[in-house]
Design an enzyme around this catalytic site. Sequence first.
Site, PDB file in Angstrom:
ATOM      1  N   LYS A  96       8.308 -29.872   2.262  1.00 29.10           N
ATOM      2  CA  LYS A  96       9.360 -30.425   3.131  1.00 29.10           C
ATOM      3  C   LYS A  96       9.976 -31.647   2.462  1.00 29.10           C
ATOM      4  O   LYS A  96       9.274 -32.486   1.889  1.00 29.10           O
ATOM      5  CB  LYS A  96       8.794 -30.790   4.504  1.00 29.10           C
ATOM      6  CG  LYS A  96       8.353 -29.553   5.297  1.00 29.10           C
ATOM      7  CD  LYS A  96       8.031 -29.878   6.721  1.00 29.10           C
ATOM      8  CE  LYS A  96       7.313 -28.746   7.434  1.00 29.10           C
ATOM      9  NZ  LYS A  96       8.159 -27.634   7.861  1.00 29.10           N
ATOM     10  N   ARG A 131       0.777  -1.234   0.000  1.00 30.93           N
ATOM     11  CA  ARG A 131       0.000   0.000   0.000  1.00 30.93           C
ATOM     12  C   ARG A 131       0.817   1.297   0.000  1.00 30.93           C
ATOM     13  O   ARG A 131       0.405   2.291  -0.535  1.00 30.93           O
ATOM     14  CB  ARG A 131      -0.955   0.003   1.198  1.00 30.93           C
ATOM     15  CG  ARG A 131      -2.379  -0.219   0.747  1.00 30.93           C
ATOM     16  CD  ARG A 131      -3.288  -0.397   1.888  1.00 30.93           C
ATOM     17  NE  ARG A 131      -2.870  -1.532   2.720  1.00 30.93           N
ATOM     18  CZ  ARG A 131      -3.568  -1.992   3.730  1.00 30.93           C
ATOM     19  NH1 ARG A 131      -4.693  -1.428   4.073  1.00 30.93           N
ATOM     20  NH2 ARG A 131      -3.151  -3.031   4.443  1.00 30.93           N
ATOM     21  N   GLU A 143       4.798 -28.798  18.269  1.00 31.25           N
ATOM     22  CA  GLU A 143       5.568 -27.557  18.290  1.00 31.25           C
ATOM     23  C   GLU A 143       5.881 -27.176  19.731  1.00 31.25           C
ATOM     24  O   GLU A 143       5.048 -27.375  20.615  1.00 31.25           O
ATOM     25  CB  GLU A 143       4.759 -26.429  17.648  1.00 31.25           C
ATOM     26  CG  GLU A 143       4.467 -26.646  16.191  1.00 31.25           C
ATOM     27  CD  GLU A 143       3.784 -25.431  15.599  1.00 31.25           C
ATOM     28  OE1 GLU A 143       4.491 -24.564  15.073  1.00 31.25           O
ATOM     29  OE2 GLU A 143       2.550 -25.337  15.689  1.00 31.25           O
ATOM     30  N   LYS A 145       0.521 -26.938  20.157  1.00 33.34           N
ATOM     31  CA  LYS A 145       1.514 -25.918  20.499  1.00 33.34           C
ATOM     32  C   LYS A 145       1.969 -26.164  21.931  1.00 33.34           C
ATOM     33  O   LYS A 145       1.248 -26.753  22.724  1.00 33.34           O
ATOM     34  CB  LYS A 145       0.890 -24.520  20.418  1.00 33.34           C
ATOM     35  CG  LYS A 145       0.312 -24.203  19.049  1.00 33.34           C
ATOM     36  CD  LYS A 145       1.044 -23.064  18.398  1.00 33.34           C
ATOM     37  CE  LYS A 145       0.501 -22.739  17.041  1.00 33.34           C
ATOM     38  NZ  LYS A 145       1.479 -22.870  15.959  1.00 33.34           N
ATOM     39  N   HIS A 190      -2.173 -29.597   6.876  1.00 35.99           N
ATOM     40  CA  HIS A 190      -0.881 -30.292   6.917  1.00 35.99           C
ATOM     41  C   HIS A 190      -1.023 -31.770   7.296  1.00 35.99           C
ATOM     42  O   HIS A 190      -0.501 -32.651   6.618  1.00 35.99           O
ATOM     43  CB  HIS A 190       0.071 -29.614   7.906  1.00 35.99           C
ATOM     44  CG  HIS A 190       0.214 -28.139   7.705  1.00 35.99           C
ATOM     45  ND1 HIS A 190       0.284 -27.564   6.463  1.00 35.99           N
ATOM     46  CD2 HIS A 190       0.297 -27.108   8.591  1.00 35.99           C
ATOM     47  CE1 HIS A 190       0.412 -26.249   6.591  1.00 35.99           C
ATOM     48  NE2 HIS A 190       0.418 -25.952   7.874  1.00 35.99           N
ATOM     49  N   LYS A 200      -2.523 -20.423   2.687  1.00 33.27           N
ATOM     50  CA  LYS A 200      -3.527 -20.604   3.718  1.00 33.27           C
ATOM     51  C   LYS A 200      -3.598 -19.394   4.644  1.00 33.27           C
ATOM     52  O   LYS A 200      -2.609 -18.668   4.700  1.00 33.27           O
ATOM     53  CB  LYS A 200      -3.261 -21.888   4.499  1.00 33.27           C
ATOM     54  CG  LYS A 200      -2.060 -21.790   5.444  1.00 33.27           C
ATOM     55  CD  LYS A 200      -1.862 -23.055   6.199  1.00 33.27           C
ATOM     56  CE  LYS A 200      -2.752 -23.093   7.415  1.00 33.27           C
ATOM     57  NZ  LYS A 200      -2.036 -22.836   8.686  1.00 33.27           N
ATOM     58  N   ASP A 208       0.539 -25.825   0.494  1.00 29.02           N
ATOM     59  CA  ASP A 208       0.578 -26.388   1.837  1.00 29.02           C
ATOM     60  C   ASP A 208       2.066 -26.592   2.084  1.00 29.02           C
ATOM     61  O   ASP A 208       2.687 -27.469   1.475  1.00 29.02           O
ATOM     62  CB  ASP A 208      -0.166 -27.735   1.888  1.00 29.02           C
ATOM     63  CG  ASP A 208      -0.209 -28.267   3.306  1.00 29.02           C
ATOM     64  OD1 ASP A 208       0.863 -28.350   3.931  1.00 29.02           O
ATOM     65  OD2 ASP A 208      -1.302 -28.579   3.802  1.00 29.02           O
ATOM     66  N   HIS A 209       2.647 -25.767   2.929  1.00 32.26           N
ATOM     67  CA  HIS A 209       4.114 -25.759   2.957  1.00 32.26           C
ATOM     68  C   HIS A 209       4.692 -27.072   3.467  1.00 32.26           C
ATOM     69  O   HIS A 209       5.860 -27.354   3.256  1.00 32.26           O
ATOM     70  CB  HIS A 209       4.655 -24.538   3.705  1.00 32.26           C
ATOM     71  CG  HIS A 209       4.613 -24.652   5.198  1.00 32.26           C
ATOM     72  ND1 HIS A 209       3.488 -24.390   5.924  1.00 32.26           N
ATOM     73  CD2 HIS A 209       5.562 -25.004   6.098  1.00 32.26           C
ATOM     74  CE1 HIS A 209       3.753 -24.568   7.208  1.00 32.26           C
ATOM     75  NE2 HIS A 209       5.000 -24.944   7.345  1.00 32.26           N
ATOM     76  N   ASP A 263      -5.863 -24.991  11.829  1.00 30.84           N
ATOM     77  CA  ASP A 263      -4.521 -24.484  11.540  1.00 30.84           C
ATOM     78  C   ASP A 263      -3.589 -25.595  11.054  1.00 30.84           C
ATOM     79  O   ASP A 263      -2.726 -25.360  10.208  1.00 30.84           O
ATOM     80  CB  ASP A 263      -3.956 -23.850  12.827  1.00 30.84           C
ATOM     81  CG  ASP A 263      -2.704 -23.023  12.587  1.00 30.84           C
ATOM     82  OD1 ASP A 263      -2.657 -22.307  11.561  1.00 30.84           O
ATOM     83  OD2 ASP A 263      -1.767 -23.094  13.407  1.00 30.84           O
TER      84      ASP A 263
HETATM   85  C1  BG6 Z   1       1.496 -22.972   9.889  1.00 32.35           C
HETATM   86  C2  BG6 Z   1       0.630 -22.686  11.078  1.00 32.35           C
HETATM   87  O1  BG6 Z   1       0.717 -23.396   8.796  1.00 32.35           O
HETATM   88  O2  BG6 Z   1       2.425 -23.988  10.216  1.00 32.35           O
HETATM   89  C3  BG6 Z   1       1.454 -22.294  12.282  1.00 32.35           C
HETATM   90  O3  BG6 Z   1      -0.276 -21.642  10.767  1.00 32.35           O
HETATM   91  C4  BG6 Z   1       2.516 -23.347  12.545  1.00 32.35           C
HETATM   92  O4  BG6 Z   1       0.637 -22.126  13.433  1.00 32.35           O
HETATM   93  C5  BG6 Z   1       3.295 -23.653  11.279  1.00 32.35           C
HETATM   94  O5  BG6 Z   1       3.380 -22.851  13.564  1.00 32.35           O
HETATM   95  C6  BG6 Z   1       4.227 -24.825  11.499  1.00 32.35           C
HETATM   96  O6  BG6 Z   1       5.069 -24.964  10.400  1.00 32.35           O
HETATM   97  P1  BG6 Z   1       6.504 -25.619  10.555  1.00 32.35           P
HETATM   98  O7  BG6 Z   1       7.000 -25.725   9.154  1.00 32.35           O
HETATM   99  O8  BG6 Z   1       7.309 -24.693  11.419  1.00 32.35           O
HETATM  100  O9  BG6 Z   1       6.286 -26.943  11.224  1.00 32.35           O
END
Ligand code: BG6
Length: 490
Positions: A185, A43, A219, A343, A243, A151, A180-181, A238
Site C-alpha cells: 500500500k 488442474r 472493515e 469485520k 498486517h 498468506k 504481505d499486501h 488473519d
Molecule cells: C486479507 C484478509 O489479508 O486482508 C481479509 O485475509 C481482509 O480477511 C483483507 O479482508 C483486507 O485487505 P484490504 O487491503 O482490503 O484492507
Amino acid sequence: MSFDLVVFGGTGDLAWRKLIPALFQANRHGQLPAGGRLLALARDERSDDEYRAYIRERFAGVDADKRPSDEEFARFAQLLHYRRMDVTQPEHFAGVKRWIEEPRAEEGRSGGRAETVVFFMATSPQLFPVICEQLGRAGLNGPQVRVVLEKPLGHDLASAQEINRVVRSAFREEQALRIDHYLGKAAVQNLMALRFGNALFEPLWRRESIANIQITLAEGIGVGKRGDFYDQTGALRDMVQNHALQLLTMIAMEPPSSNDADAIRDEKLKVLRSLKPFTPESVARDVVRGQYRAGTVEGQAVPGYLEELKVPAASACETFVALRTEVQNWRWAGVPFYLRTGKRLGARDAQIVVNFRPVPHAIFPGSGQANRLVIKLQPEDGLELNLLAKRGGSCSELLSPVSLDLDFDKAFASQRVGGYERLLLDAIAGRLNLFVRSDEQEQAWRWVEPVLRAWASDPAGPRPYAAGSWGPAAASALVARDGFAWAEEQ
Ligand code: BG6
C-alpha cells in the site's frame, strides 16, 4: 529484465482477483519489463486461447477504469499462456521446465530465455510443500528463480516453521518472497519516506514526544462466503499477526543503515523481538476479542457472524481484536501501542494515529490538546497533521485545531501504482524490501501464540458487538485505562 511469471492456482480467486488485474495495470502503465510472459497452471485442460477468454470474461466484473478496452486486452492477452498441472506429477514440472527453456527469440530475449523466473503460489498453502519439493527436483530452483508465497503462511509458529523448512530445502532465503499486501500500500511506503526521507519528524519520533500510537484496520465487510476459512482463522491470525504487526514495525523501527532489504528487515525484526511478551494475565487485561452480531453497516441491515454461511452455530471465533502492547527499548519504553482490527465495523478505515504529547506548559487556553499525525491507508491515502492555531480575526486567545491535509491520491494521481502491482513488479525485479523475511514472520507468530493459547483455555469466548459499531465497549475501556481514547472518540 525479461521474465516468466508462473502462477500455480492460475484459475483461482487470488489469480484473477488480484494478480492478473495487477499484471494488466502494470502492462497498461508501461511498467512491465519487455519480454515477459505469464504461464497459468491449474488442474483442468484448457488451451491458451480458452484461458485468455476466461480471463477476458472475468474482467467484465472489474471496475470500469480498471477494465481493458478490446485493443488493450488483445495486447495483454499475448502474454497469457496456460498449462494443465497436477502438482503430484513430476512430468508436469518437467513440462513447465521445457516451456521455460524453449528458446523464444521472437520476444527479444537474450539466448531466448527469460532472465527471471517467478513462481507465484496462488494455491492453498497445503500445496506449498509438494510444489517446492517438485520445483527443486525438476531443477527449477536456479539462481534466476524466485518463489512468491501468499498468506496464510501457517496457523501457528510450528506450522509456519514447517513451511519455511520446506521452502528452504529448495530455495535460499533471498529467493523466497513472502507477500504481505499491506506493505504494497502506498501509504506504507510513504511512512518510510516520511520517517527517513524528511528531517522533520524523526527527532520527535520517540517516547519523549509521543503519548501513544494507534493502528486501526477496520472493515465494513463481513466474512462473506469465506465463513469456513475464517472460522479456522479469526482476526488475530488473519490481520494482526501479519498486517497490523508489519505496520507496527514500520512505525517503531530504528533508522536502517541503508534502503537495502536486509538492513530494513533487520530493524523490523528487532522491533518484533522487543514487543512485550504476553502472559495469561496480560492477555486477560490487554487483549479484547469480539464477534459481530446483526446490525446495520452503511444503512444496510446485515446478519451476525453466527448466521453467516458455513459458520458453526456455536463458534467462538473472534472477528475483532483490540490490544495494547509496548515496544520495550530506549526509544519507546512505556509508550502504549494500541492495535485494533475487525469485520463489520462502522466503516472501512485503515489508519495509524500518532498522538503527540501536549505542550509542557500551556500559555494559551485550549493548548492542552495535543498534535496528532494521521497516516491514512484507506479508503484514501494521505497524511493529516493536526495542529493548533488561533482563529483568524478572533479576539479570543482560544486555540482551535486545524489540519494540514495531504492527499497523496490527488497529488500523485497520474503515477498511482496499486499495491499488488507494486509487489509484482518488485518480485520480478528482485527488490525484496517489501517482502517479509522468514525470521520476521516466525517472530510474529511467537508473539501472538500466548494469546491464542490463553483464548483456547478461556471459556468466556469473544464479546458480542453490533455490526456497524466500533467493537465491544471493552476496547474503549482498554485505551481509557491509560487516560487516552481511540481517535474517533476524541
Ligand atoms: C486479507 C484478509 O489479508 O486482508 C481479509 O485475509 C481482509 O480477511 C483483507 O479482508 C483486507 O485487505 P484490504 O487491503 O482490503 O484492507
